[in-house]
Scaffold this motif. Structure first.
Motif, PDB file in Angstrom:
ATOM      1  N   SER A  79       0.801  -1.381   0.176  1.00  0.00           N
ATOM      2  CA  SER A  79       0.209  -0.203  -0.224  1.00  0.00           C
ATOM      3  C   SER A  79       0.683   1.237  -0.275  1.00  0.00           C
ATOM      4  O   SER A  79       0.796   2.279  -0.406  1.00  0.00           O
ATOM      5  CB  SER A  79      -1.027   0.023   1.283  1.00  0.00           C
ATOM      6  OG  SER A  79      -1.844  -1.373   1.262  1.00  0.00           O
ATOM      7  N   TYR A  80       1.982   1.299   0.714  1.00  0.00           N
ATOM      8  CA  TYR A  80       2.986   2.320   0.327  1.00  0.00           C
ATOM      9  C   TYR A  80       4.022   1.930   1.476  1.00  0.00           C
ATOM     10  O   TYR A  80       3.985   0.682   2.280  1.00  0.00           O
ATOM     11  CB  TYR A  80       2.777   3.901   1.238  1.00  0.00           C
ATOM     12  CG  TYR A  80       1.627   3.395   2.635  1.00  0.00           C
ATOM     13  CD1 TYR A  80       3.049   3.473   3.488  1.00  0.00           C
ATOM     14  CD2 TYR A  80       0.187   3.776   2.965  1.00  0.00           C
ATOM     15  CE1 TYR A  80       1.908   3.603   5.475  1.00  0.00           C
ATOM     16  CE2 TYR A  80      -0.026   2.997   4.568  1.00  0.00           C
ATOM     17  CZ  TYR A  80       0.959   3.008   5.442  1.00  0.00           C
ATOM     18  OH  TYR A  80       0.624   3.431   6.836  1.00  0.00           O
ATOM     19  N   LEU A  81       5.090   1.974   0.985  1.00  0.00           N
ATOM     20  CA  LEU A  81       6.613   2.663   1.306  1.00  0.00           C
ATOM     21  C   LEU A  81       7.100   2.995   1.435  1.00  0.00           C
ATOM     22  O   LEU A  81       7.734   3.750   0.064  1.00  0.00           O
ATOM     23  CB  LEU A  81       7.040   1.236   0.713  1.00  0.00           C
ATOM     24  CG  LEU A  81       8.577   0.370   1.377  1.00  0.00           C
ATOM     25  CD1 LEU A  81       9.596   0.407   2.432  1.00  0.00           C
ATOM     26  CD2 LEU A  81       8.887  -0.605   0.331  1.00  0.00           C
ATOM     27  N   ASN A  82       8.010   4.055   2.446  1.00  0.00           N
ATOM     28  CA  ASN A  82       8.298   5.612   2.247  1.00  0.00           C
ATOM     29  C   ASN A  82       9.723   5.897   3.372  1.00  0.00           C
ATOM     30  O   ASN A  82       9.679   5.187   4.412  1.00  0.00           O
ATOM     31  CB  ASN A  82       7.831   6.330   1.800  1.00  0.00           C
ATOM     32  CG  ASN A  82       7.010   7.090   3.305  1.00  0.00           C
ATOM     33  OD1 ASN A  82       7.577   7.085   4.470  1.00  0.00           O
ATOM     34  ND2 ASN A  82       5.439   6.631   3.290  1.00  0.00           N
ATOM     35  N   VAL A  83      10.379   6.193   3.561  1.00  0.00           N
ATOM     36  CA  VAL A  83      12.020   6.652   4.273  1.00  0.00           C
ATOM     37  C   VAL A  83      11.330   8.355   3.948  1.00  0.00           C
ATOM     38  O   VAL A  83      11.927   8.959   2.855  1.00  0.00           O
ATOM     39  CB  VAL A  83      13.017   6.142   3.427  1.00  0.00           C
ATOM     40  CG1 VAL A  83      14.244   6.814   4.516  1.00  0.00           C
ATOM     41  CG2 VAL A  83      13.150   4.717   3.388  1.00  0.00           C
ATOM     42  N   THR A  84      10.710   8.733   5.127  1.00  0.00           N
ATOM     43  CA  THR A  84      10.941   9.919   5.255  1.00  0.00           C
ATOM     44  C   THR A  84      12.238  10.824   5.645  1.00  0.00           C
ATOM     45  O   THR A  84      13.438  10.172   5.483  1.00  0.00           O
ATOM     46  CB  THR A  84      10.932  10.745   6.736  1.00  0.00           C
ATOM     47  OG1 THR A  84      11.443   9.929   7.758  1.00  0.00           O
ATOM     48  CG2 THR A  84       9.538   9.934   7.105  1.00  0.00           C
ATOM     49  N   SER A  85      12.445  12.376   5.515  1.00  0.00           N
ATOM     50  CA  SER A  85      14.103  12.799   5.694  1.00  0.00           C
ATOM     51  C   SER A  85      14.680  13.099   6.534  1.00  0.00           C
ATOM     52  O   SER A  85      16.629  13.106   6.894  1.00  0.00           O
ATOM     53  CB  SER A  85      13.742  14.488   5.126  1.00  0.00           C
ATOM     54  OG  SER A  85      12.923  14.790   5.947  1.00  0.00           O
ATOM     55  N   SER A  86      13.684  12.689   7.376  1.00  0.00           N
ATOM     56  CA  SER A  86      14.218  12.550   9.157  1.00  0.00           C
ATOM     57  C   SER A  86      14.630  10.692   9.488  1.00  0.00           C
ATOM     58  O   SER A  86      15.277  10.010  10.651  1.00  0.00           O
ATOM     59  CB  SER A  86      13.868  12.344  10.401  1.00  0.00           C
ATOM     60  OG  SER A  86      12.234  11.561   9.710  1.00  0.00           O
ATOM     61  N   SER A  87      14.796  10.471   8.165  1.00  0.00           N
ATOM     62  CA  SER A  87      15.776   8.559   8.245  1.00  0.00           C
ATOM     63  C   SER A  87      14.435   7.792   8.955  1.00  0.00           C
ATOM     64  O   SER A  87      14.672   7.068   9.854  1.00  0.00           O
ATOM     65  CB  SER A  87      16.591   8.589   9.042  1.00  0.00           C
ATOM     66  OG  SER A  87      17.695   9.476   8.268  1.00  0.00           O
ATOM     67  N   VAL A 101       7.087   0.248  -5.298  1.00  0.00           N
ATOM     68  CA  VAL A 101       7.312   1.040  -4.857  1.00  0.00           C
ATOM     69  C   VAL A 101       5.946   1.932  -5.608  1.00  0.00           C
ATOM     70  O   VAL A 101       5.983   2.417  -6.072  1.00  0.00           O
ATOM     71  CB  VAL A 101       7.802   2.077  -3.888  1.00  0.00           C
ATOM     72  CG1 VAL A 101       7.118   2.353  -3.220  1.00  0.00           C
ATOM     73  CG2 VAL A 101       8.584   1.484  -2.973  1.00  0.00           C
ATOM     74  N   PRO A 102       4.600   2.292  -4.904  1.00  0.00           N
ATOM     75  CA  PRO A 102       3.895   3.109  -5.373  1.00  0.00           C
ATOM     76  C   PRO A 102       3.864   4.397  -5.270  1.00  0.00           C
ATOM     77  O   PRO A 102       4.446   4.659  -4.496  1.00  0.00           O
ATOM     78  CB  PRO A 102       2.082   2.262  -4.621  1.00  0.00           C
ATOM     79  CG  PRO A 102       2.663   2.274  -3.335  1.00  0.00           C
ATOM     80  CD  PRO A 102       4.121   1.105  -3.666  1.00  0.00           C
ATOM     81  N   SER A 103       3.305   4.852  -6.461  1.00  0.00           N
ATOM     82  CA  SER A 103       3.537   6.126  -7.052  1.00  0.00           C
ATOM     83  C   SER A 103       2.520   7.055  -6.534  1.00  0.00           C
ATOM     84  O   SER A 103       2.693   8.227  -6.051  1.00  0.00           O
ATOM     85  CB  SER A 103       3.987   6.100  -8.101  1.00  0.00           C
ATOM     86  OG  SER A 103       3.412   5.981  -8.826  1.00  0.00           O
ATOM     87  N   GLY A 104       1.717   6.747  -6.324  1.00  0.00           N
ATOM     88  CA  GLY A 104      -0.054   7.172  -5.663  1.00  0.00           C
ATOM     89  C   GLY A 104      -0.350   6.396  -4.748  1.00  0.00           C
ATOM     90  O   GLY A 104       0.048   5.893  -4.048  1.00  0.00           O
TER      91      GLY A 104
END
Length: 254
Positions: A98-106, A225-228
């Motif tokens: 559904s989503y998989l992301n790494v933020t700027s704060s690691s 990784v889904p873009s939307g």
């Protein structure tokens, strides 16, 4: 008239003169001293006796262990001949990201929906599972965890296990962040590995075995990784699962 000469003492028997310090008749000390044997200390047999007891104990202990091992082997052979037990098998049917992301704060945020088929190939055995813990990893980096409730796996039965795998605000080190971002941008997709761990016991009629640990490892999965907001289905066609039995003896797990 000729004078007669009388000897002053009796001549000694055997033709030898008596010693100056001998007295006649002999005293008690002389009589008993001549007949009493010299004192010789007797050797102690206590050490030899204790060693013999120790050897006997070791022998009986060894024979007991051998007997128990033979009994276990015979019981196991009878069990195998009667029930023909086989390990359960697992296969990944679908995995959606559904989503998989790494933020700027690691920090890592993820959500994945997982479906796994558990198959019991046995005709006479029922498996009783504890709750199953599930982890999904990418290059040995944990990207999400979930659980499946305990369940009973019937004879010749296939059960579908569904789990939602999530991670929220998990902090990553710089090396893990770089590895994940590199995999997320790869055209080949992000390699994923699924791990399941639980304890299970077998039931045969009214008999239940002790619980033993099992670990299921499934690899060969690729995901993008889904873009939307639309979930992306991972590729599971090459996924293979391996089941390992984990036996714990005191502090060691095998």
């Amino acid at each position: 008239m000729t004078d007669r000469v009388f000897p002053s003492s009796k001549p000694a028997t055997n033709g030898t003169a008596p010693a100056a310090n001998e007295t006649f008749p002999a005293t008690k000390s002389q009589v008993y001293g001549a007949t009493r044997p010299a004192y010789r200390p007797q050797p102690h047999h206590r050490r030899r006796h204790s060693r013999s007891c120790w050897c006997s104990c070791c022998l009986w202990f060894t024979l007991t262990i051998i007997f128990l091992l033979l009994l276990v082997a015979i019981t196991g052979a009878i069990f195998y001949v009667v029930y023909r037990p086989h390990r359960p098998s697992f296969s990944v049917t679908s995995l959606k990201v559904s989503y998989l992301n790494v933020t700027s704060s690691s920090t890592l945020n993820s959500k994945l929906d997982l479906n796994i088929n558990a198959k019991n190939p046995n005709k006479k055995l029922v498996f009783i599972y504890n709750p199953v813990t599930i982890s999904i990893l990418s290059n040995d980096i944990d990207i999400g965890d979930g659980t499946v409730p305990s369940f009973v796996h019937g004879k010749k039965n296939t059960t579908l296990l569904k789990a939602t795998i999530t991670s929220s605000g998990r902090e990553l080190d710089s090396e893990s962040v770089a590895t994940l971002k590199r995999g997320m941008k790869s055209n080949k997709g992000l390699p994923l590995k699924i791990k399941l761990e639980t304890k299970v016991k077998a039931k045969m009629g009214g008999i239940k075995t002790p619980k033993i640990g099992i670990r299921v490892s499934c690899d060969g999965i690729k995901a993008t990784v889904p873009s939307g907001k639309t979930a992306v289905t991972a590729s599971t066609s090459n996924a293979k699962c391996k089941v390992d039995i984990r036996i714990k003896i005191w502090k060691w797990t095998f």
